[in-house]
Design an enzyme around this catalytic site. Sequence first.
Site, mmCIF file in Angstrom:
data_model
loop_
_atom_site.group_PDB
_atom_site.id
_atom_site.type_symbol
_atom_site.label_atom_id
_atom_site.label_comp_id
_atom_site.label_asym_id
_atom_site.label_seq_id
_atom_site.Cartn_x
_atom_site.Cartn_y
_atom_site.Cartn_z
ATOM 1 N N CYS A 149 4.393 -4.119 5.647
ATOM 2 C CA CYS A 149 3.564 -2.774 6.384
ATOM 3 C C CYS A 149 3.225 -3.351 7.813
ATOM 4 O O CYS A 149 3.404 -2.454 8.874
ATOM 5 C CB CYS A 149 2.834 -2.553 5.542
ATOM 6 N N HIS B 285 -3.535 -2.474 4.000
ATOM 7 C CA HIS B 285 -2.425 -1.762 4.086
ATOM 8 C C HIS B 285 -2.559 -1.018 5.569
ATOM 9 O O HIS B 285 -3.450 -0.469 5.950
ATOM 10 C CB HIS B 285 -2.054 -0.754 2.908
ATOM 11 N N HIS C 63 5.584 4.324 7.002
ATOM 12 C CA HIS C 63 5.209 2.855 6.523
ATOM 13 C C HIS C 63 6.017 2.362 5.529
ATOM 14 O O HIS C 63 7.096 2.857 4.989
ATOM 15 C CB HIS C 63 3.744 3.091 5.820
#
Length: 363
Positions: free
Chosen positions: A277, A325, A337
Amino acid sequence: MGPGKRALSPGKRSVLVALTVVCAVTVLAAPGTAFAVPSPTPSPSSSPTPVSNKDLEAVREKLDKLYHAAAVATDEYNAAEEAAEQRSAEIVALAKKIVKGQERLTELKKRAGAAAAAQYRSGGLPDEAKLMLSDDPGAFLDGAGRVLQGERATKGLLAEMTRTQEDLEQYAKDASAQWQKLEAGRKAKAAAQKKIEQQIKAAEQLESRLEKKEKERLAELEKEAAYKAQTAWLDSGILKDIKGKASEEGRKAVEYATKQLGKPYEWGAEGPKSYDCSGLTSQAWASAGQGIPRTSQEQWKQLKRIAIEDMRPGDLIIYNGDASHVAMYIGDGAIIHAPRPGRTVTVAGAGSMPILGVVRPDA
């Protein structure tokens, strides 16, 4: 099939798979979570007992926890790797300073030795006796002045030698300290890697116990959970307040991220074939000429924080209470993402996960 073993009938095989899934979830679930085995046990001729949506939802929640733990460990791994690169560079810089310092010290020692030899050759008589014996007192006084200057220069050389020696000692101590930190970072990186692999393996084992239809239902449950969260976020009316336009750098970052759609997630990866990520977001902004921290947690700590209603395309949305994240906002309530292992870089709803906050790399 090994010798002496008979193949199970289709009915028995389906029943066994169903029971295995339920038992597996029970073992891997958090303490205190219990699951009931279907009762009574169906006969071989019965239809296979499907895993209930309740049990599949428990599987989904457990998978979320496992992949979340892997994401946290991935941040730890990436941070250790980034620190190792920085410390290695510092050690190299210190090594260069040590080499230059040693060369300077050698030169100073030669000059000091030459000065001492010159002073020795001038003789050991006191200056008063040399003045009385001199045929040219004026010349002697000029020479005496030069000798005095030489003595001062020699003292300066000795002082510089002392400082250089002290610098070398300090460089050596600093290098040793950096080596120790580098070793500690190596161990932290190895521990994080082990943790990542354990969490991913547990998740893969859990999913592997599901049959094809159950995996499809599990995927639908994941989509439903994301849709429900996104709908609740949009129903809050937040989107009508988000009207920011991308900066030139933000537009370039979004363009880079968009070109990565479909590429696989891989922990620790920064492209170009795969990403995690924060690897995706950091490389997207690097392509726009803006260096940002490597990990989602450091992106949250170091970058300028922006109110959600003020965000614009290119800004980064940080998710979960531990900032484990990160995704890039691309406008219209959507993000790009790299979700987790087993998934690819994709477009999703900005509110499909718990938002911690928003940061702006080009503030």
